[in-house]
Design an enzyme around this catalytic site. Structure first.
Site: not given
Length: 372
Positions: A80-81, A128-129, A146, A152, A242
């Site tokens: 995805k990156d 997107r999120r 980040r 996180r 992306c």
């Protein structure tokens, strides 16, 4: 004795974990030792927001430069990156079987995302999120964050945040331990994720020794490659990076490729989406499977023969389409030589889906700073 193969990887715990998984598989296939070569990427040192960094390959460029310079023999990326444009001289030798493509919401008490109270602090750096979260619950206070998975999770555990949104596959590859936190899986029907999410890409040079290429290619899963080709072709035709607010997911079951693609306004207020189901061919492999995250139910997979369900808020949902896609062409995001078969058909389906999205105004929702 042959020299060890050198696998270039980012230094994060997740990158090292998934690279070690691939290293073990390549060692078994090649009979040669594989050593990890940690490499610092721009995304590791540039702490700017993902929305500011855009789709410039910040997590891949440094690794690819090391590969091209001969400092390693192959790379492992989170697919995805990766930008959709494949650099000259490099090739994706394998896409191993995909893991869980979903996102999950992590909270202290298990409150669902849509039920979080007004002002609840939800951490994510993905445009997107952010758009999807605001669409589900406009009352949220989104915090642009980040950091690695552990940091996180700690911000939720310590009360700095009420929730974070993470990739299920990343949690799984790190062992799935949440330290007492609760997870809510977000179904792919209503929450499609980043193109290629849950997949790895094994990349090498086009001039690599044939025996090394053969060992890497042994890890390739055709069903995974076809699905991510359809997804990433959508992203490429939309000319979106992306980290653009685009969600896509493709799955192949009993010879049908089902693709869902959605483009979001950054504030989540609008979206344009399409669903396509196309008969590709009787597959030589098994349907796509995922490895579950502990405590997370199995993901949504369309049942063979069941008509596509309309998703509220879509602009003119696509209808199921039968028949073989006959156009040949490149697999795009997969990056390997196209055999004119399943991969070409997947690319054709992705191109057609993107074309329809553009006809419906998708270009107006993709910000200029997200384009590649």
């Amino acid at each position: 004795m042959s020299a060890p193969l050198r696998l270039g990887t980012r230094r994060s715990a997740l990158a090292l974990a998934q690279s070690q998984m691939v290293a073990d598989a390549v060692a078994a296939a090649s009979g040669r030792e594989v050593e990890l070569v940690p490499i610092v990427s721009e995304g590791d040192v540039n702490r700017a927001s993902l929305s500011q960094l855009g789709g410039r390959g910040v997590f891949a460029n440094g690794l690819r430069e090391a590969l091209a310079a001969g400092r390693c023999d192959f790379l492992v990326h989170s697919l995805k990156d990766l930008p959709t444009a494949q650099p000259e001289g490099l090739v994706i030798a394998a896409t191993p079987p995909r893991e869980d493509a979903r996102d999950v919401v992590i909270t202290r008490d298990g409150t669902p995302l849509h039920a979080l109270e007004a002002g609840a602090r939800v951490g994510t750096g993905s445009p997107r999120r952010i758009a999807q979260a605001l669409r589900h619950n406009p009352r949220l206070d989104i915090r642009d964050i980040r950091g690695n998975v552990d940091s996180r999770l700690a911000r939720v555990r310590d009360g700095e945040l009420d929730a974070v949104i993470l990739a299920a596959a990343g949690l799984s590859r790190l062992g799935g331990e949440l330290g007492g936190l609760q997870s809510e899986p977000l179904g792919l029907a209503e929450w499609p994720t980043a193109p290629g999410q849950g997949s790895l890409a094994v990349e090498t040079r086009t001039d690599i020794d044939a025996d090394i290429l053969a060992a890497l290619s042994a890890l390739d899963d055709e069903v995974t490659r076809a699905a991510i080709t359809a997804e990433r072709t959508v992203l490429s035709v939309l000319d979106a990076g992306c980290h653009a607010p685009v969600g896509t997911h493709a799955s192949i079951v009993d010879g049908d490729l089902r693709l869902r693609a959605v483009v979001y306004a950054l504030d989540g207020a609008h979206r344009i989406g399409i669903d396509r189901t196309v008969r590709v061919e009787p597959l030589r492999g098994e349907p796509e499977r995922v490895r579950p995250v502990p405590g997370v139910p199995e993901p949504w997979v369309p049942e063979p023969g069941v008509p596509e369900r309309e998703v509220p808020g879509y602009v003119e949902p696509g209808r199921a389409e039968q028949g073989y896609a006959r156009e040949t062409g490149s697999g795009n995001g997969a990056g390997a030589a196209d055999d004119g078969g399943l991969i070409a058909r997947a690319a054709r389906i992705g191109r057609e889906a993107a074309r329809r999205l553009l006809e419906r105004g998708a270009a107006d929702l993709v910000p200029r700073e997200s384009t590649t």
